[in-house]
Design an enzyme around this catalytic site. Structure first.
Site, PDB file in Angstrom:
ATOM      1  N   LYS A   1       0.656  -1.250   0.053  1.00 45.85           N
ATOM      2  CA  LYS A   1       0.012  -0.017   0.156  1.00 45.85           C
ATOM      3  C   LYS A   1       0.859   1.272   0.250  1.00 45.85           C
ATOM      4  O   LYS A   1       2.091   1.247   0.304  1.00 45.85           O
ATOM      5  CB  LYS A   1      -0.974  -0.217   1.256  1.00 45.85           C
ATOM      6  CG  LYS A   1      -2.013  -0.956   1.070  1.00 45.85           C
ATOM      7  CD  LYS A   1      -2.693  -1.081   2.434  1.00 45.85           C
ATOM      8  CE  LYS A   1      -3.902  -2.092   2.335  1.00 45.85           C
ATOM      9  NZ  LYS A   1      -5.120  -2.069   3.508  1.00 45.85           N
TER      10      LYS A   1
ATOM     11  N   GLU B   1      -9.621 -11.164  -7.462  1.00 43.77           N
ATOM     12  CA  GLU B   1      -8.886  -9.916  -7.319  1.00 43.77           C
ATOM     13  C   GLU B   1      -7.519 -10.005  -8.183  1.00 43.77           C
ATOM     14  O   GLU B   1      -6.994  -8.949  -8.661  1.00 43.77           O
ATOM     15  CB  GLU B   1      -8.100 -10.004  -5.923  1.00 43.77           C
ATOM     16  CG  GLU B   1      -9.469  -9.419  -4.820  1.00 43.77           C
ATOM     17  CD  GLU B   1      -8.749  -9.596  -3.352  1.00 43.77           C
ATOM     18  OE1 GLU B   1      -9.782  -8.901  -2.554  1.00 43.77           O
ATOM     19  OE2 GLU B   1      -7.888  -9.973  -2.916  1.00 43.77           O
TER      20      GLU B   1
ATOM     21  N   HIS C   1      -2.276  -5.366   1.518  1.00 46.89           N
ATOM     22  CA  HIS C   1      -3.546  -5.982   1.373  1.00 46.89           C
ATOM     23  C   HIS C   1      -3.330  -7.328   0.897  1.00 46.89           C
ATOM     24  O   HIS C   1      -2.212  -7.577   0.399  1.00 46.89           O
ATOM     25  CB  HIS C   1      -4.463  -5.392   0.107  1.00 46.89           C
ATOM     26  CG  HIS C   1      -5.649  -6.200  -0.206  1.00 46.89           C
ATOM     27  ND1 HIS C   1      -6.765  -6.151   0.556  1.00 46.89           N
ATOM     28  CD2 HIS C   1      -5.630  -7.304  -1.330  1.00 46.89           C
ATOM     29  CE1 HIS C   1      -7.342  -7.200  -0.263  1.00 46.89           C
ATOM     30  NE2 HIS C   1      -6.747  -7.670  -1.104  1.00 46.89           N
TER      31      HIS C   1
HETATM   32  P1  IDP Z   1      -8.001  -6.724   5.746  1.00 50.64           P
HETATM   33  O1  IDP Z   1      -7.020  -5.671   5.038  1.00 50.64           O
HETATM   34  O2  IDP Z   1      -7.070  -7.133   6.904  1.00 50.64           O
HETATM   35  O3  IDP Z   1      -8.565  -7.874   5.078  1.00 50.64           O
HETATM   36  P2  IDP Z   1     -10.415  -5.381   6.016  1.00 50.64           P
HETATM   37  O4  IDP Z   1     -11.608  -5.623   7.092  1.00 50.64           O
HETATM   38  O5  IDP Z   1     -10.993  -6.319   4.603  1.00 50.64           O
HETATM   39  O6  IDP Z   1      -8.982  -5.715   6.658  1.00 50.64           O
HETATM   40  O7  IDP Z   1     -10.450  -3.996   5.695  1.00 50.64           O
HETATM   41  C1  IDP Z   1      -9.897  -3.399   3.994  1.00 50.64           C
HETATM   42  C2  IDP Z   1      -8.901  -2.513   4.654  1.00 50.64           C
HETATM   43  O8  IDP Z   1      -9.603  -1.277   5.385  1.00 50.64           O
HETATM   44  C3  IDP Z   1      -7.853  -2.572   5.802  1.00 50.64           C
HETATM   45  O9  IDP Z   1      -6.783  -3.291   5.478  1.00 50.64           O
HETATM   46  C4  IDP Z   1      -7.627  -1.001   6.361  1.00 50.64           C
HETATM   47  O10 IDP Z   1      -6.483  -0.608   5.269  1.00 50.64           O
HETATM   48  C5  IDP Z   1      -8.984  -0.487   6.007  1.00 50.64           C
HETATM   49  N1  IDP Z   1      -9.649  -0.559   7.397  1.00 50.64           N
HETATM   50  C6  IDP Z   1     -10.464  -1.574   7.916  1.00 50.64           C
HETATM   51  N2  IDP Z   1     -11.040  -1.368   9.105  1.00 50.64           N
HETATM   52  C7  IDP Z   1     -10.739  -0.107   9.258  1.00 50.64           C
HETATM   53  C8  IDP Z   1     -11.254   0.887  10.478  1.00 50.64           C
HETATM   54  O11 IDP Z   1     -11.739   0.459  11.323  1.00 50.64           O
HETATM   55  N3  IDP Z   1     -10.745   2.207  10.346  1.00 50.64           N
HETATM   56  C9  IDP Z   1     -10.101   2.718   9.006  1.00 50.64           C
HETATM   57  N4  IDP Z   1      -9.514   1.808   8.140  1.00 50.64           N
HETATM   58  C10 IDP Z   1      -9.988   0.404   8.106  1.00 50.64           C
HETATM   59 MG    MG Z   2     -10.103  -7.861   3.711  1.00 50.15          MG
END
Ligand code: IDP
Ligand code: MG
Length: 141
Positions: A12, A129, A118
């Site tokens: 990222k 993806e 990610h």
């Molecule tokens: P992951 O990347 O661990 O799979 P996801 O829940 O899929 O997590 O969320 C996607 C991305 O969104 C996260 O990697 C992060 O960059 C962002 N994100 C997730 N939860 C939050 C939050 O509560 N606040 C701000 N950004 C968040």
């Molecule tokens: Mg995710």
């Protein structure tokens, strides 16, 4: 026997900004994942929104898209045994405060949003993806 899988990884903007691409790639390679496709892109707002479409209704969606287009990303296909789960383990928890020692997010993430990488969360999502960013001809296993 662990199945050979492919997963989509994104380094990222917080990490490319701090010149951490090589250090992050070393984590993948040291732990048995092969980088079989890789390119550096600057995502458009439309692309970032489409990629994170599942999070469109979440309160952090707008900020997440702004962050993901704030600088270059490196999109990559990782291949190896149980690659989807293996990569999630190498990455660590979404919130770096909860990530285990030695994981990418524990060592490098700046915040729950700017969390450096990610990784696909299932084999079905990995396939979707990977095809979002790569043609089959660009993936050399
Ligand atoms: P992951 O990347 O661990 O799979 P996801 O829940 O899929 O997590 O969320 C996607 C991305 O969104 C996260 O990697 C992060 O960059 C962002 N994100 C997730 N939860 C939050 C939050 O509560 N606040 C701000 N950004 C968040
Ligand atoms: Mg995710």
């Amino acid at each position: 026997m662990a199945a050979k899988e492919r997963t989509l990884s994104i380094i990222k903007p917080d990490a490319t900004r701090r010149n951490l691409t090589g250090k992050i790639n070393a984590k993948f390679e040291d732990q048995g994942l092969r980088i079989i496709a890789q390119k550096r892109l600057h995502l458009t707002e439309d692309e970032a929104g489409k990629f994170y479409d599942v999070h469109r209704e979440r309160p952090f969606f707008k900020d997440l898209v702004s962050f993901m287009i704030s600088g270059p990303v490196v999109v990559q296909v990782l291949e190896g045994a149980d690659a989807v789960a293996a990569n999630r383990k190498i990455m660590g928890a979404t919130n770096p405060a909860n990530a285990e020692a030695g994981t990418i997010r524990k060592e490098f993430a700046e915040s729950i949003e700017a969390n450096s990488v990610h990784g696909s969360d299932s084999l079905d999502n990995a396939k979707r993806e990977i095809s979002f960013f790569f043609a089959e001809t660009e993936i050399v296993g």
